[in-house]
Design an enzyme around this catalytic site. Sequence first.
Site, mmCIF file in Angstrom:
data_model
loop_
_atom_site.group_PDB
_atom_site.id
_atom_site.type_symbol
_atom_site.label_atom_id
_atom_site.label_comp_id
_atom_site.label_asym_id
_atom_site.label_seq_id
_atom_site.Cartn_x
_atom_site.Cartn_y
_atom_site.Cartn_z
ATOM 1 N N GLY A 54 0.831 -1.192 0.000
ATOM 2 C CA GLY A 54 0.000 0.000 0.000
ATOM 3 C C GLY A 54 0.865 1.241 0.000
ATOM 4 O O GLY A 54 2.071 1.155 0.267
ATOM 5 N N CYS A 80 5.238 -6.385 1.296
ATOM 6 C CA CYS A 80 5.606 -4.968 1.257
ATOM 7 C C CYS A 80 5.050 -4.231 2.480
ATOM 8 O O CYS A 80 5.516 -4.454 3.584
ATOM 9 C CB CYS A 80 5.162 -4.351 -0.078
ATOM 10 S SG CYS A 80 5.951 -2.773 -0.404
ATOM 11 N N TYR A 81 4.022 -3.397 2.321
ATOM 12 C CA TYR A 81 3.449 -2.720 3.491
ATOM 13 C C TYR A 81 3.024 -3.748 4.547
ATOM 14 O O TYR A 81 3.201 -3.543 5.749
ATOM 15 C CB TYR A 81 2.243 -1.868 3.062
ATOM 16 C CG TYR A 81 1.576 -1.158 4.213
ATOM 17 C CD1 TYR A 81 2.010 0.095 4.611
ATOM 18 C CD2 TYR A 81 0.528 -1.755 4.913
ATOM 19 C CE1 TYR A 81 1.413 0.740 5.690
ATOM 20 C CE2 TYR A 81 -0.072 -1.120 5.986
ATOM 21 C CZ TYR A 81 0.367 0.135 6.375
ATOM 22 O OH TYR A 81 -0.219 0.765 7.420
ATOM 23 N N HIS A 169 7.295 -7.702 -4.409
ATOM 24 C CA HIS A 169 5.975 -8.104 -4.888
ATOM 25 C C HIS A 169 6.066 -9.434 -5.639
ATOM 26 O O HIS A 169 6.392 -9.465 -6.823
ATOM 27 C CB HIS A 169 5.384 -7.001 -5.764
ATOM 28 C CG HIS A 169 5.058 -5.782 -4.967
ATOM 29 N ND1 HIS A 169 3.857 -5.635 -4.306
ATOM 30 C CD2 HIS A 169 5.801 -4.695 -4.658
ATOM 31 C CE1 HIS A 169 3.870 -4.490 -3.644
ATOM 32 N NE2 HIS A 169 5.041 -3.890 -3.846
ATOM 33 N N GLU A 171 3.682 -11.086 -6.542
ATOM 34 C CA GLU A 171 2.516 -11.231 -7.400
ATOM 35 C C GLU A 171 2.711 -10.682 -8.807
ATOM 36 O O GLU A 171 1.912 -10.963 -9.690
ATOM 37 C CB GLU A 171 1.301 -10.543 -6.736
ATOM 38 C CG GLU A 171 1.402 -9.021 -6.562
ATOM 39 C CD GLU A 171 2.145 -8.568 -5.298
ATOM 40 O OE1 GLU A 171 2.921 -9.370 -4.754
ATOM 41 O OE2 GLU A 171 1.966 -7.420 -4.877
ATOM 42 N N ASP A 227 -14.978 -7.656 -23.165
ATOM 43 C CA ASP A 227 -15.519 -7.623 -21.804
ATOM 44 C C ASP A 227 -17.043 -7.600 -21.791
ATOM 45 O O ASP A 227 -17.680 -8.381 -21.100
ATOM 46 C CB ASP A 227 -14.996 -6.395 -21.045
ATOM 47 C CG ASP A 227 -13.510 -6.204 -21.257
ATOM 48 O OD1 ASP A 227 -12.850 -7.194 -21.597
ATOM 49 O OD2 ASP A 227 -13.029 -5.073 -21.087
ATOM 50 N N LYS A 370 -8.089 -9.137 -18.061
ATOM 51 C CA LYS A 370 -8.526 -9.429 -19.431
ATOM 52 C C LYS A 370 -8.293 -10.877 -19.850
ATOM 53 O O LYS A 370 -9.166 -11.519 -20.425
ATOM 54 C CB LYS A 370 -7.772 -8.477 -20.366
ATOM 55 C CG LYS A 370 -8.148 -8.594 -21.812
ATOM 56 C CD LYS A 370 -9.478 -7.968 -22.103
ATOM 57 C CE LYS A 370 -9.341 -6.575 -22.583
ATOM 58 N NZ LYS A 370 -10.568 -5.812 -22.602
#
Length: 514
Positions: A54, A80-81, A169, A171, A227, A370
């Site tokens: 964050g 992280c945070y 990170h 991710e 979408d 997506k």
Amino acid sequence: MTSRILILDCGSQFTQLIARRVRDAHVYCEIHPPDRTLEWIRGWRPTGIILSGGPSSVSDANAPGFDPGILDLAPVLGVCYGMQWIARYAGARVAGGGRREYGRAEAVVREADGLWKGFDVGERTQVWMSHGDHVEEVPPGYVLTASSEANPVVGFRHADKPIHAIQFHAEVAHTVRGADIIGNFLFDVCKAVPDWTPGSFIEQEVEKIRSTAGGAHVICGLSGGVDSSVAAALVHRAIGDQLTCIFVDTGLLRLNEREQVERTFRQHMGVRLVTIRAEERFLSALAGVDDPEQKRRIIGHTFIDVFEEAAEREGKAAGFLVQGTLYPDVIESVSPKGGPSATIKTHHNVGGLKPGMKFKLIEPLRELFKDEVRNVGRLLGLPEEMVGRHPFPGPGLAIRVLGAVDEAALATLRRADAIYLEEIRAAGLYDDIWQAFAVFLPVKSVGVMGDGRTYEHVIALRAVTSSDGMTADWYAFPPDVLGRISSRIINEVPGVNRVVYDVSSKPPAPIEWE
Ligand code: XMP
């Protein structure tokens, strides 16, 4: 559902990527704000809890915090945070400045167990960092698991409890073995069972849509893009003929796009489709407006007016509106889960919605990326020509004519864009590129054509590669293809004497120019 991962969001731009990696590993997860009570969390029954990154510093007055009871409730991973919060709570110093790291870094593995199972002690692995603050020391009762050149502490774990933390990170795609690290947390630390699939997503959403809509009428704003087509197919599976799709020609579409969308849609979906011609209305509302945010708001509001009127004509007023909003639209417009993230821009179908509109929203893809949406579309049986299309933004060409939009600029852009895409397809490159489009620049440059001086417009070309639209890199065209595109545009599109190619990556430059 046997395993459930709870992600507590402190506002990182990457929080949904954590969720995405957990889904990729076939484990169910949800994102919630950091201030959920311990009681609520206990009731949710998490198999594991992930604390996101964050923008705040843990020492800020209003910094998000968690109930420390979570550390004894289920295995925890702080990112992280999230790591800095654990460090501070456990009594370590967290400081700002000095040891910032942004982008690529190397983590050195200090313990090949837990999160780092399958690594070797001393191994260096590429990770992606984005932090201003850093943890100064391993907290008492914890053990160091990784460090980097700039920071001695980039990973630690509790000596006895299943509490793990990383500064980088895991991710994001650029952390080379990020999926292994998250997989280790899920399967080694949390003992999660990988039984959640995209098929489960469809079942779960179909159920949710049925109970949300009840017997009410539902309108779907169809743009012809991936979408909204997938959203329409999903809602159609849930409620059948309660759904009417509305396709609005805003006058901001590409060359022959209305005809194309109508044709593919009628061919492949058994859904009722109504087309509304509103070119005049959008263009006059946009006349003279050059601020990108205002353009988006005008378009968002006009869309809603048009839908409300259409719904009324259909005798289906005050029902639900389906939108194909995706996660990247949400994160750039508002903080999706009440967490404290920054607004980058207002996507027309998110922050640009009209206050006081009569519709309630159904946005079944709001938490997906997506490529996940494309997979859901394939599972729903949509053809490749629908699911494989490059993304096209809701505000259409209005955000690709920079500055004020008028018919002449749109006509020029349409012709240049059509040539660009035609040549990309002819070269067999369409599927290698995430998104390619032309941009009309509101500047003129001097040229010479047939011995005479010209003073005409510049067209910029953008093509990017990406896996989810969150980060992107410019596409390295073979020079002969780029040359052919440029000379065709200059020769065939009146009013253009120069073509330039955009070589910016995202970040910092978003994919669209406005
Ligand atoms: P950016 O420009 O933010 O784009 O890097 C990421 C992806 O989102 C699309 N995009 C939009 N889609 N409304 C939309 O529906 C919008 O206002 C909007 N702005 C950008 C963009 O085309 C890319 O695929």
